[in-house]
Design a protein around this motif. Structure first.
Motif, short mmCIF file in Angstrom:
data_model
loop_
_atom_site.label_atom_id
_atom_site.label_comp_id
_atom_site.label_asym_id
_atom_site.label_seq_id
_atom_site.Cartn_x
_atom_site.Cartn_y
_atom_site.Cartn_z
N TRP A 1 0.83 -1.19 0.00
CA TRP A 1 0.00 0.00 0.00
C TRP A 1 0.87 1.24 0.00
CZ3 TRP A 1 -0.93 -3.03 4.66
CH2 TRP A 1 -0.37 -2.51 5.83
N ALA A 2 0.24 2.35 -0.34
CA ALA A 2 0.91 3.65 -0.31
C ALA A 2 0.01 4.63 0.41
CB ALA A 2 1.21 4.14 -1.73
N VAL A 3 0.63 5.46 1.22
CA VAL A 3 -0.06 6.51 1.97
C VAL A 3 0.42 7.84 1.42
CG1 VAL A 3 -0.43 7.54 4.25
CG2 VAL A 3 -0.14 5.05 4.03
N ASP B 1 10.98 7.19 14.46
CA ASP B 1 10.53 6.15 15.38
C ASP B 1 9.84 5.00 14.63
OD1 ASP B 1 11.50 7.79 17.39
OD2 ASP B 1 9.51 8.41 18.10
N MET B 2 8.99 5.36 13.66
CA MET B 2 8.25 4.33 12.93
C MET B 2 9.18 3.51 12.03
SD MET B 2 4.65 6.30 12.17
CE MET B 2 3.89 4.90 11.35
N ILE B 3 10.14 4.16 11.39
CA ILE B 3 11.08 3.43 10.55
C ILE B 3 11.89 2.46 11.40
CG2 ILE B 3 13.18 3.65 9.17
CD1 ILE B 3 11.93 6.26 8.02
N GLU B 4 12.34 2.91 12.55
CA GLU B 4 13.15 2.05 13.42
C GLU B 4 12.39 0.80 13.84
OE1 GLU B 4 15.43 2.18 17.71
OE2 GLU B 4 15.09 4.06 16.65
N VAL B 5 11.18 0.95 14.30
CA VAL B 5 10.42 -0.22 14.78
C VAL B 5 9.96 -1.08 13.61
CG1 VAL B 5 8.14 0.89 14.96
CG2 VAL B 5 8.74 -0.99 16.48
N LEU C 1 9.03 -5.72 4.19
CA LEU C 1 9.97 -5.78 3.07
C LEU C 1 10.41 -4.40 2.58
CD1 LEU C 1 8.20 -8.61 1.05
CD2 LEU C 1 10.09 -8.83 2.70
N ASN C 2 9.49 -3.47 2.48
CA ASN C 2 9.80 -2.09 2.07
C ASN C 2 9.01 -1.15 2.97
OD1 ASN C 2 9.82 -3.74 -0.63
ND2 ASN C 2 11.05 -1.90 -1.05
N TYR C 3 9.66 -0.05 3.33
CA TYR C 3 9.00 0.98 4.13
C TYR C 3 9.73 2.27 3.79
CZ TYR C 3 6.55 2.90 8.21
OH TYR C 3 5.74 3.63 9.05
N GLU C 4 9.29 2.93 2.72
CA GLU C 4 10.02 4.04 2.14
C GLU C 4 9.20 5.32 2.19
OE1 GLU C 4 11.48 2.77 -1.72
OE2 GLU C 4 11.60 0.72 -0.98
N GLU D 1 4.75 0.98 1.29
CA GLU D 1 4.90 -0.11 2.23
C GLU D 1 4.62 -1.44 1.55
OE1 GLU D 1 3.02 0.63 6.08
OE2 GLU D 1 2.70 2.72 5.48
N ARG D 2 5.49 -2.42 1.80
CA ARG D 2 5.31 -3.76 1.24
C ARG D 2 5.63 -4.79 2.31
NH1 ARG D 2 8.29 -7.73 -2.19
NH2 ARG D 2 10.15 -6.48 -1.85
N TYR D 3 4.72 -5.74 2.47
CA TYR D 3 4.84 -6.77 3.49
C TYR D 3 4.79 -8.14 2.83
CZ TYR D 3 4.11 -2.69 6.26
OH TYR D 3 4.26 -1.45 6.79
N ALA D 4 5.46 -9.12 3.41
CA ALA D 4 5.58 -10.45 2.83
C ALA D 4 4.23 -11.12 2.62
CB ALA D 4 6.48 -11.33 3.70
N ASP D 5 3.30 -10.85 3.52
CA ASP D 5 1.98 -11.48 3.44
C ASP D 5 1.02 -10.70 4.34
OD1 ASP D 5 2.64 -12.30 6.07
OD2 ASP D 5 3.29 -14.26 5.38
N GLU D 6 -0.19 -11.15 4.37
CA GLU D 6 -1.21 -10.44 5.15
C GLU D 6 -0.93 -10.48 6.65
OE1 GLU D 6 -6.01 -10.35 5.52
OE2 GLU D 6 -5.15 -10.35 3.49
N ALA D 7 -0.37 -11.57 7.15
CA ALA D 7 -0.03 -11.64 8.57
C ALA D 7 0.97 -10.56 8.94
CB ALA D 7 0.51 -13.03 8.92
N ALA D 8 1.97 -10.34 8.09
CA ALA D 8 2.97 -9.30 8.36
C ALA D 8 2.34 -7.92 8.28
CB ALA D 8 4.13 -9.42 7.37
#
Length: 115
Positions: free
Chosen positions: A7-9, A27-31, A39-42, A56-63
């Motif tokens: 997703w993108a915000v 703080d958010m990038i660190e955690v 996987l991505n948080y740019e 933002e990219r996550y490996a799966d829905e659980a992540a």
């Protein structure tokens, strides 16, 4: 197709809130960097100095769901600094996850690949 959740915000930094945004961003990038399946948080800033996009990219829905816990702990600080104008989800997700994103633009993947 990929099982990744993407997703993108998009938003605008509120007047006088750049320092507050920088703090919550750090703080958010660190955690988030420590979350399993993140996987991505740019974070990017437009030339106008006030428009931000977060990819933002996550490996799966659980992540992705696990990340929403991190978001919940920081949401008030982020929203105090940014007017969110749009959230776009680029993945097929469960109704449960959709409910976490009221008003988001839902995009259904129709082709492509992820490596």
């Amino acid at each position: 197709m990929s099982k990744n959740v993407i997703w993108a915000v998009e938003g605008s930094i509120k007047e006088g809130q750049r320092a507050a945004l920088n703090t919550v961003m750090h703080d958010m990038i660190e955690v988030t960097s420590k979350e399993v399946g993140s996987l991505n948080y740019e974070w990017t800033l437009a030339e106008d100095g006030s428009t931000i996009h977060i990819y933002e990219r996550y490996a799966d829905e659980a992540a992705a769901k696990a990340h929403l816990t991190t978001w919940g702990k920081n949401a008030a600080r982020f929203i105090a600094a940014v007017d969110i104008s749009r959230v776009v989800i680029y993945s097929s997700v469960s109704e449960e996850l959709k409910a976490s994103f009221a008003g988001a633009v839902m995009m259904t993947p129709i082709g492509g690949f992820a490596k």
